[in-house]
Design a protein around this motif. Structure first.
Motif, PDB file in Angstrom:
ATOM      1  N   ILE A 288       1.175  -0.995   0.060  1.00 38.32           N
ATOM      2  CA  ILE A 288      -0.110   0.427   0.335  1.00 38.32           C
ATOM      3  C   ILE A 288       0.798   1.363  -0.172  1.00 38.32           C
ATOM      4  N   PRO A 289       0.464   2.434  -1.140  1.00 38.26           N
ATOM      5  CA  PRO A 289       1.116   3.751  -0.833  1.00 38.26           C
ATOM      6  C   PRO A 289       0.662   3.778   0.063  1.00 38.26           C
ATOM      7  N   GLU A 290       0.436   4.287   1.180  1.00 37.10           N
ATOM      8  CA  GLU A 290      -0.007   4.849   2.255  1.00 37.10           C
ATOM      9  C   GLU A 290       0.139   6.511   2.333  1.00 37.10           C
ATOM     10  N   ALA A 291      -0.140   7.498   3.199  1.00 38.96           N
ATOM     11  CA  ALA A 291      -0.152   8.651   3.987  1.00 38.96           C
ATOM     12  C   ALA A 291      -0.786   8.545   4.930  1.00 38.96           C
ATOM     13  N   THR A 292      -0.330   9.820   5.339  1.00 41.06           N
ATOM     14  CA  THR A 292      -0.690   9.319   6.624  1.00 41.06           C
ATOM     15  C   THR A 292      -0.894  11.770   7.213  1.00 41.06           C
ATOM     16  N   ILE A 293      -1.817  11.473   8.453  1.00 44.75           N
ATOM     17  CA  ILE A 293      -2.757  13.275   8.437  1.00 44.75           C
ATOM     18  C   ILE A 293      -3.121  13.224   9.313  1.00 44.75           C
ATOM     19  N   TRP A 294      -3.120  13.750  10.155  1.00 47.17           N
ATOM     20  CA  TRP A 294      -3.690  14.085  11.588  1.00 47.17           C
ATOM     21  C   TRP A 294      -3.787  15.778  11.959  1.00 47.17           C
ATOM     22  N   LEU A 295      -5.052  15.595  13.178  1.00 49.31           N
ATOM     23  CA  LEU A 295      -5.563  16.581  13.760  1.00 49.31           C
ATOM     24  C   LEU A 295      -5.831  16.875  15.346  1.00 49.31           C
ATOM     25  N   ASP A 296      -5.589  17.709  15.694  1.00 50.84           N
ATOM     26  CA  ASP A 296      -5.683  17.950  17.249  1.00 50.84           C
ATOM     27  C   ASP A 296      -7.255  18.816  16.853  1.00 50.84           C
ATOM     28  N   VAL A 297      -7.767  17.612  18.332  1.00 53.23           N
ATOM     29  CA  VAL A 297      -9.205  18.538  18.461  1.00 53.23           C
ATOM     30  C   VAL A 297      -9.635  19.062  19.515  1.00 53.23           C
ATOM     31  N   ASP A 298     -10.250  19.472  19.469  1.00 54.63           N
ATOM     32  CA  ASP A 298     -11.382  19.852  20.622  1.00 54.63           C
ATOM     33  C   ASP A 298     -12.681  19.214  21.325  1.00 54.63           C
ATOM     34  N   ALA A 299     -12.041  17.951  22.002  1.00 55.73           N
ATOM     35  CA  ALA A 299     -12.684  17.108  22.884  1.00 55.73           C
ATOM     36  C   ALA A 299     -13.614  17.736  24.116  1.00 55.73           C
ATOM     37  N   THR A 300     -13.385  19.104  24.197  1.00 57.31           N
ATOM     38  CA  THR A 300     -14.241  19.227  25.782  1.00 57.31           C
ATOM     39  C   THR A 300     -15.586  19.058  25.592  1.00 57.31           C
ATOM     40  N   GLU A 301     -16.075  19.783  24.243  1.00 59.56           N
ATOM     41  CA  GLU A 301     -18.009  19.915  24.280  1.00 59.56           C
ATOM     42  C   GLU A 301     -18.043  17.905  23.995  1.00 59.56           C
ATOM     43  N   LEU A 302     -17.763  17.398  23.221  1.00 58.96           N
ATOM     44  CA  LEU A 302     -18.236  16.015  23.353  1.00 58.96           C
ATOM     45  C   LEU A 302     -18.226  15.241  24.799  1.00 58.96           C
ATOM     46  N   LEU A 303     -17.358  15.966  25.549  1.00 57.04           N
ATOM     47  CA  LEU A 303     -17.006  15.127  26.984  1.00 57.04           C
ATOM     48  C   LEU A 303     -18.515  15.663  27.812  1.00 57.04           C
ATOM     49  N   ASN A 304     -18.715  17.109  27.126  1.00 59.29           N
ATOM     50  CA  ASN A 304     -20.420  17.810  27.943  1.00 59.29           C
ATOM     51  C   ASN A 304     -21.727  17.096  27.111  1.00 59.29           C
ATOM     52  N   THR A 305     -21.701  17.073  26.087  1.00 61.57           N
ATOM     53  CA  THR A 305     -22.805  16.243  25.350  1.00 61.57           C
ATOM     54  C   THR A 305     -22.752  14.697  25.691  1.00 61.57           C
ATOM     55  N   LYS A 306     -21.444  13.626  26.190  1.00 61.79           N
ATOM     56  CA  LYS A 306     -21.870  12.956  26.926  1.00 61.79           C
ATOM     57  C   LYS A 306     -22.351  12.737  28.459  1.00 61.79           C
ATOM     58  N   ARG A 307     -22.159  13.672  29.055  1.00 59.96           N
ATOM     59  CA  ARG A 307     -22.417  13.837  30.294  1.00 59.96           C
ATOM     60  C   ARG A 307     -24.048  14.298  30.509  1.00 59.96           C
ATOM     61  N   ALA A 308     -24.234  14.758  29.484  1.00 60.00           N
ATOM     62  CA  ALA A 308     -25.563  15.543  29.799  1.00 60.00           C
ATOM     63  C   ALA A 308     -26.460  14.088  29.129  1.00 60.00           C
ATOM     64  N   LEU A 309     -25.906  13.035  27.779  1.00 62.01           N
ATOM     65  CA  LEU A 309     -26.854  11.932  27.205  1.00 62.01           C
ATOM     66  C   LEU A 309     -27.279  11.602  28.450  1.00 62.01           C
ATOM     67  N   GLU A 310     -26.327  11.424  28.804  1.00 59.97           N
ATOM     68  CA  GLU A 310     -26.050   9.989  30.137  1.00 59.97           C
ATOM     69  C   GLU A 310     -26.889  10.982  31.012  1.00 59.97           C
ATOM     70  N   ALA A 311     -27.137  11.636  31.633  1.00 63.65           N
ATOM     71  CA  ALA A 311     -27.805  12.096  32.737  1.00 63.65           C
ATOM     72  C   ALA A 311     -29.644  12.585  32.102  1.00 63.65           C
ATOM     73  N   ARG A 312     -30.001  12.222  30.509  1.00 67.22           N
ATOM     74  CA  ARG A 312     -30.747  12.794  30.398  1.00 67.22           C
ATOM     75  C   ARG A 312     -31.706  11.226  30.120  1.00 67.22           C
ATOM     76  N   THR A 313     -30.841  10.478  30.030  1.00 63.76           N
ATOM     77  CA  THR A 313     -31.750   9.228  29.574  1.00 63.76           C
ATOM     78  C   THR A 313     -31.157   7.959  30.567  1.00 63.76           C
TER      79      THR A 313
END
Length: 492
Positions: A288-313
């Motif tokens: 495979i002639p592979e190529a790699t790309i990467w990205l740093d991501v702010d996951a703060t809202e993801l963690l907030n959404t997880k907590r809100a989803l668990e609290a609601r359900t």
């Protein structure tokens, strides 16, 4: 009752006992490691009763016995490597009189071949018809995921190999200059070597410059086992057939200079799953002639959404299941990422279904179980499937169906405390997404420097399937969903 005795009994009488052979395992697999017996000698079994657990390079499975009767002999021990077509156990038919204790000198041991019981037939009920009379001519058997930066433990089988020939009387080979002399008390020189029943053992010895038949055997009846070969390799003991070969002896540990460290080294054969993983990783890197790309991501809202989803359900949602949902949406939006390469037809195959592979470290090693039909699942259904798959990783006991058919792999190596990686693509797929750890880092939000929960995404893709545009768009789409989960709503 020894394995040799029971095999002789089968050769002498077609009705006294029948051998259950290891069937064709499919997908080109020709060998497996015996994990455990579910029965003992003397047990009564019925047709299709599970009697043995074996581990192939693909999965751990229990095999059903196609015969009913009493277990007369077990021909292998836990830890042994057995080949397709090799007898696993012998079953005496109900009411039949065993010839094992008759001590008949005229009975000659014969090895069961795959054709005598329809080798390769279905497990359930194969060999139900009366077996054909077998030849007494001695035969030998033919010898015969997913990728990340994980390491898999390897184990070395130490148990004895199954006996397939009568015990040989040890005697030194006759000098080459004069023919052997046969007497009533002396066996022919051609049988004055150690019996070796397993082609795997023979190949292991040959690959290390040894002749298995010239090694002392510790198995039943003097059979040479894998452990015997490994011991000879570690001790640098060459057989008479190889001691005079300079090229062979020069590579043995005993040729190391005095004070060397060879005696402290440990050699582990690359077998089973580790062998399959090694071969596939190597092929992926080479092909495979592979190529790699990467990205740093702010996951703060993801963690907030997880907590809100668990609290609601009132239900639990893992971060992996939420990211898996974003990935499925991204694959629908950019279907070229959900593809594979057909090298024989020289075609790119874009899959209509999304079968999401989850790279998992298991006691057996690196495996990639697959969540089939992930594109047809709701978030709750996908969460349950991901949770069930991750739960099985603690044992590594996945069925063959659970380890095949993947179209894209998600690799969460952040659980090992690393930020990123350049993972190796799981053939024949064309891409893999890796998730790094989430860590507090300085981040700019609306012009202000603050501390946020940041993670790295690593994405590797096959340049034969696509150029940089689609992979970059896919990665930024998933990153956008992580940073702002509500942005996925229009895609649902």
């Amino acid at each position: 009752m020894s394995a040799e005795t029971s095999v002789s009994g089968v050769a002498g009488s077609a009705t006294s006992a029948r051998d259950f052979i290891l069937p064709d395992l499919g997908e080109g697999l020709t060998e497996a490691e015996l994990i455990s017996w579910l029965v003992n000698v003397g047990d009564e079994v019925h047709v299709d009763q599970m009697v043995v657990e074996v581990e192939s390079a693909k999965s751990v499975v229990e095999l059903p016995c196609p015969f009913a009767g009493r277990i007369q002999a077990l021909h292998a021990n836990p830890g042994d490597t057995v080949s397709a077509g090799q007898a696993l156990l012998s079953v005496a038919e109900a009411g039949a009189v065993s010839n094992a204790d008759s001590g008949s000198a005229s009975s000659e041991a014969s090895v069961t071949d795959a054709d005598s019981h329809g080798g390769g037939a279905n497990l359930i009920g194969y060999g139900a018809s009366e077996p054909k009379a077998r030849s007494t001519k001695k035969r030998s058997f033919g010898t015969k995921t997913s990728q990340s930066d994980f390491t898999a433990p390897s184990t070395t089988a130490q148990a004895a190999e199954p006996a397939a020939t009568p015990p040989a009387v040890a005697a030194p080979p006759a000098p080459a200059s004069e023919p052997p002399v046969h007497t009533a008390s002396q066996p022919p020189a051609e049988v004055s070597v150690s019996p070796v029943s397993s082609p795997i053992v023979r190949k292991l010895a040959k690959d290390n410059g040894l002749s298995a038949k010239h090694l002392p055997g510790t198995g039943p009846g003097g059979v040479v086992t894998r452990a015997d070969v490994l011991k000879a390799i570690d001790s640098g003991k060459a057989s008479p057939a190889t001691q005079t070969t300079p090229a062979t002896t020069s590579t043995e540990p005993d040729s190391m200079p005095a004070g060397g460290t060879a005696d402290r080294d440990t050699r582990t054969p690359i077998t089973g799953l580790r062998k399959v993983v090694s071969e596939r990783l190597t092929k992926s890197r080479q092909e495979i002639p592979e190529a790699t790309i990467w990205l740093d991501v702010d996951a703060t809202e993801l963690l907030n959404t997880k907590r809100a989803l668990e609290a609601r359900t009132g239900e639990k949602y893992s971060l992996l299941s939420l990211v898996a949902r974003f990935v499925v949406a991204g694959l629908k939006k950019f279907p070229i990422i959900n593809s594979s390469i057909d090298t024989e037809a020289n075609e790119i195959v874009t899959h209509g279904d999304i079968n999401l592979g989850l790279a998992a470290q298991t006691p057996r090693g690196l495996m990639v179980p697959v969540v089939h039909g992930a594109d047809q699942m709701s978030l709750r259904a996908l969460r349950d499937s991901v949770s069930e798959t991750v739960g099985k990783a603690s044992t590594g006991k996945f069925g063959a169906q659970e380890l095949s058919g993947g179209t894209f792999t998600l690799n969460n190596y952040g659980v090992f405390g690393v930020d990123g990686s350049a993972p190796i693509i799981n053939l024949p797929e064309v891409a893999m997404l890796g998730l790094g750890r989430i860590k507090d880092r300085p981040w700019v939000v609306e012009g202000e420097l603050t501390v946020r929960k940041v993670m790295y995404l690593s994405f590797v893709f096959d340049h034969r399937a696509c150029d940089g545009a689609e992979p970059s768009q896919f990665l930024t789409f998933v990153a956008g969903c992580i940073e702002n989960p509500i942005s996925l709503l229009p895609e649902l």
